[in-house]
Scaffold this motif. Sequence first.
Motif, PDB file in Angstrom:
ATOM      1  N   LYS A  29       6.099  19.341  16.020  1.00  0.00           N
ATOM      2  CA  LYS A  29       5.765  18.122  16.739  1.00  0.00           C
ATOM      3  C   LYS A  29       4.276  17.837  16.598  1.00  0.00           C
ATOM      4  O   LYS A  29       3.441  18.729  16.763  1.00  0.00           O
ATOM      5  CB  LYS A  29       6.122  18.250  18.225  1.00  0.00           C
ATOM      6  N   ASP A  30       3.971  16.598  16.314  1.00  0.00           N
ATOM      7  CA  ASP A  30       2.568  16.165  16.227  1.00  0.00           C
ATOM      8  C   ASP A  30       1.987  16.066  17.644  1.00  0.00           C
ATOM      9  O   ASP A  30       2.467  15.293  18.474  1.00  0.00           O
ATOM     10  CB  ASP A  30       2.513  14.797  15.531  1.00  0.00           C
ATOM     11  N   ILE A  31       0.976  16.877  17.919  1.00  0.00           N
ATOM     12  CA  ILE A  31       0.331  16.865  19.248  1.00  0.00           C
ATOM     13  C   ILE A  31      -1.113  16.393  19.138  1.00  0.00           C
ATOM     14  O   ILE A  31      -1.949  16.694  20.002  1.00  0.00           O
ATOM     15  CB  ILE A  31       0.386  18.257  19.909  1.00  0.00           C
ATOM     16  N   SER A  32      -1.441  15.649  18.092  1.00  0.00           N
ATOM     17  CA  SER A  32      -2.819  15.185  17.887  1.00  0.00           C
ATOM     18  C   SER A  32      -3.299  14.340  19.061  1.00  0.00           C
ATOM     19  O   SER A  32      -4.447  14.453  19.506  1.00  0.00           O
ATOM     20  CB  SER A  32      -2.931  14.375  16.591  1.00  0.00           C
ATOM     21  N   TYR A  33      -2.391  13.503  19.575  1.00  0.00           N
ATOM     22  CA  TYR A  33      -2.788  12.641  20.693  1.00  0.00           C
ATOM     23  C   TYR A  33      -3.065  13.467  21.944  1.00  0.00           C
ATOM     24  O   TYR A  33      -3.976  13.165  22.724  1.00  0.00           O
ATOM     25  CB  TYR A  33      -1.704  11.602  20.957  1.00  0.00           C
ATOM     26  N   LEU A  34      -2.297  14.552  22.134  1.00  0.00           N
ATOM     27  CA  LEU A  34      -2.550  15.424  23.280  1.00  0.00           C
ATOM     28  C   LEU A  34      -3.867  16.177  23.113  1.00  0.00           C
ATOM     29  O   LEU A  34      -4.620  16.368  24.075  1.00  0.00           O
ATOM     30  CB  LEU A  34      -1.403  16.417  23.445  1.00  0.00           C
ATOM     31  N   TRP A  35      -4.128  16.621  21.874  1.00  0.00           N
ATOM     32  CA  TRP A  35      -5.380  17.320  21.597  1.00  0.00           C
ATOM     33  C   TRP A  35      -6.585  16.403  21.828  1.00  0.00           C
ATOM     34  O   TRP A  35      -7.594  16.809  22.411  1.00  0.00           O
ATOM     35  CB  TRP A  35      -5.357  17.851  20.170  1.00  0.00           C
ATOM     36  N   SER A  36      -6.464  15.136  21.400  1.00  0.00           N
ATOM     37  CA  SER A  36      -7.548  14.171  21.615  1.00  0.00           C
ATOM     38  C   SER A  36      -7.749  13.923  23.100  1.00  0.00           C
ATOM     39  O   SER A  36      -8.884  13.827  23.581  1.00  0.00           O
ATOM     40  CB  SER A  36      -7.231  12.850  20.900  1.00  0.00           C
ATOM     41  N   MET A  37      -6.632  13.816  23.827  1.00  0.00           N
ATOM     42  CA  MET A  37      -6.729  13.594  25.271  1.00  0.00           C
ATOM     43  C   MET A  37      -7.397  14.795  25.952  1.00  0.00           C
ATOM     44  O   MET A  37      -8.231  14.636  26.848  1.00  0.00           O
ATOM     45  CB  MET A  37      -5.339  13.368  25.852  1.00  0.00           C
ATOM     46  N   PHE A  38      -7.023  15.987  25.500  1.00  0.00           N
ATOM     47  CA  PHE A  38      -7.616  17.194  26.068  1.00  0.00           C
ATOM     48  C   PHE A  38      -9.115  17.253  25.782  1.00  0.00           C
ATOM     49  O   PHE A  38      -9.908  17.589  26.667  1.00  0.00           O
ATOM     50  CB  PHE A  38      -6.924  18.428  25.490  1.00  0.00           C
ATOM     51  N   GLN A  39      -9.532  16.907  24.561  1.00  0.00           N
ATOM     52  CA  GLN A  39     -10.957  16.885  24.213  1.00  0.00           C
ATOM     53  C   GLN A  39     -11.712  15.832  25.028  1.00  0.00           C
ATOM     54  O   GLN A  39     -12.831  16.080  25.478  1.00  0.00           O
ATOM     55  CB  GLN A  39     -11.131  16.614  22.714  1.00  0.00           C
ATOM     56  N   TRP A  40     -11.087  14.684  25.230  1.00  0.00           N
ATOM     57  CA  TRP A  40     -11.719  13.634  26.039  1.00  0.00           C
ATOM     58  C   TRP A  40     -11.891  14.116  27.474  1.00  0.00           C
ATOM     59  O   TRP A  40     -12.943  13.915  28.085  1.00  0.00           O
ATOM     60  CB  TRP A  40     -10.857  12.388  25.985  1.00  0.00           C
ATOM     61  N   PHE A  41     -10.852  14.756  27.999  1.00  0.00           N
ATOM     62  CA  PHE A  41     -10.925  15.275  29.359  1.00  0.00           C
ATOM     63  C   PHE A  41     -12.010  16.348  29.471  1.00  0.00           C
ATOM     64  O   PHE A  41     -12.749  16.411  30.459  1.00  0.00           O
ATOM     65  CB  PHE A  41      -9.564  15.848  29.757  1.00  0.00           C
ATOM     66  N   LEU A  42     -12.125  17.196  28.427  1.00  0.00           N
ATOM     67  CA  LEU A  42     -13.164  18.222  28.400  1.00  0.00           C
ATOM     68  C   LEU A  42     -14.552  17.588  28.408  1.00  0.00           C
ATOM     69  O   LEU A  42     -15.450  18.045  29.135  1.00  0.00           O
ATOM     70  CB  LEU A  42     -12.994  19.106  27.166  1.00  0.00           C
ATOM     71  N   ALA A  43     -14.740  16.520  27.617  1.00  0.00           N
ATOM     72  CA  ALA A  43     -16.040  15.838  27.572  1.00  0.00           C
ATOM     73  C   ALA A  43     -16.379  15.235  28.933  1.00  0.00           C
ATOM     74  O   ALA A  43     -17.525  15.302  29.390  1.00  0.00           O
ATOM     75  CB  ALA A  43     -16.013  14.749  26.498  1.00  0.00           C
ATOM     76  N   VAL A  44     -15.361  14.657  29.599  1.00  0.00           N
ATOM     77  CA  VAL A  44     -15.593  14.077  30.933  1.00  0.00           C
ATOM     78  C   VAL A  44     -16.004  15.168  31.917  1.00  0.00           C
ATOM     79  O   VAL A  44     -16.954  15.001  32.703  1.00  0.00           O
ATOM     80  CB  VAL A  44     -14.324  13.354  31.422  1.00  0.00           C
ATOM     81  N   LEU A  45     -15.297  16.305  31.878  1.00  0.00           N
ATOM     82  CA  LEU A  45     -15.630  17.397  32.788  1.00  0.00           C
ATOM     83  C   LEU A  45     -17.022  17.953  32.514  1.00  0.00           C
ATOM     84  O   LEU A  45     -17.770  18.283  33.441  1.00  0.00           O
ATOM     85  CB  LEU A  45     -14.591  18.508  32.678  1.00  0.00           C
ATOM     86  N   LEU A  46     -17.394  18.059  31.231  1.00  0.00           N
ATOM     87  CA  LEU A  46     -18.730  18.558  30.891  1.00  0.00           C
ATOM     88  C   LEU A  46     -19.802  17.584  31.383  1.00  0.00           C
ATOM     89  O   LEU A  46     -20.853  18.001  31.889  1.00  0.00           O
ATOM     90  CB  LEU A  46     -18.850  18.772  29.381  1.00  0.00           C
ATOM     91  N   GLY A  47     -19.530  16.285  31.213  1.00  0.00           N
ATOM     92  CA  GLY A  47     -20.483  15.298  31.722  1.00  0.00           C
ATOM     93  C   GLY A  47     -20.628  15.388  33.227  1.00  0.00           C
ATOM     94  O   GLY A  47     -21.743  15.340  33.769  1.00  0.00           O
TER      95      GLY A  47
END
Length: 433
Positions: A157-175
């Motif tokens: 299963k392609d989970i690229s969109y989930l990985w991108s969402m997870f990275q975005w969430f990580l960036a928000v948390l780091l900010g």
Amino acid sequence: MKNNNDLFRKTRTHLSVMNSFILIIFLLLFIIGILGVLFYIIYNEQKLELEALTQQEINELQVSVPTGTSNHEGSLGNRGMYINYFLKANGDLIVGDEFLPSLRPVIIERVKGWNPDIIKVKYETFTYGNNQEIQFLIAAQNVFDKGAFVGTVYFGKDISYLWSMFQWFLAVLLGMSLLFAGIAIAIGQFMTSRAMKPITRSYRMQREFLANASHELRTPISILKSGLEVIDMEEGSKFSEFTFELLKDLQKEAKSAAKMVSDLMLLARSDAGVQQISYESFEFSQMAEQVMRSIQGFAHVSQIKLNLQTQGSILLFADQERIKQLLYILLDNAVKYTPHGGEITLSYGLMDAEHTQKLCISVTDTGIGIESEHIAHIFDRFYRVDKNRSRESGGTGLGLAIAKWIVESHRGSIQVSSTPGAGTSFTILLPLK
């Protein structure tokens, strides 16, 4: 006062850093915990879904195992994010179904040789086209027909969109963590300020008490000392031997108390920042010779040899009386702790330090020395290495504290090195200007 301000500033900085560090650590642990829980939930959900689909595909294959190569869509219907391959034991592709045909060679090459007997899931990243990356979760399990191994099913299963969402969430948390780190530092400083208030208030009260007590004691002690001297001069010859010795002991104690009060007054005034340093230019070599002559009688009683090593004429810009007091303190200490027949050497000269010329003064003796565990405390007020010996010699434990204050008030440094049983050496560096 400067030293105390430095001490409070260092303490305040240390507490601020420590409080801020603890708050930031808790913040980081919270963020890591949130990310960990989120990752586990997403990964476990995708894994369970993939395992279910893989098991469904295996069940269909076990009912009717295909014998030839097929590029049909199978059970997926090409839903845009799944891949499904069935490789026979000899490596032939029987079922091939994917939403992006160009991925097939890359995926087949990567999974070939992975033949688990039970469903296994792993994460893989593939590169295709113009170095584009795509993330997959891939499940695999061997298929058996009547106990014989016939091939392996690979379901992904392609989970690229989930990985991108997870990275975005990580960036928000780091900010957000950077924002809250600033808040944590501000809170740490506020907590430190609140914690330091009773400490500074207590220290100020102690300093004021010391100054007031020293001031109030100075007059009665001076009167007592003068009165004992008068009694000694006028009536001393009439006393019995015991009374005369008692009078001498009282005079000695009064003299010691007067000196201690004077030292306390000096330190109290320095703590309050009102003890001024009067700078003037003077010939240091002449002053050093004068101090050595003054201490000569005291040293001669103990048969201690005094040595003076000079580099000739040196002009120093400093407080002459305080520098003289510094030499008296160090030489007096050396005489007190050097046994009969020992030697004390006062040496001085110019040296280059920190890109400027400084006066280097050294007072070295062949005395009893200082144990290493005491060296770090000898400049503390009222600290005495040998309390009994210091008491007998009239020491109060304030001399070296005053010496350190004199040196640091002149923006100099003082260091001590000692070998028990061999002697002690004090080294002072003072700027010439």
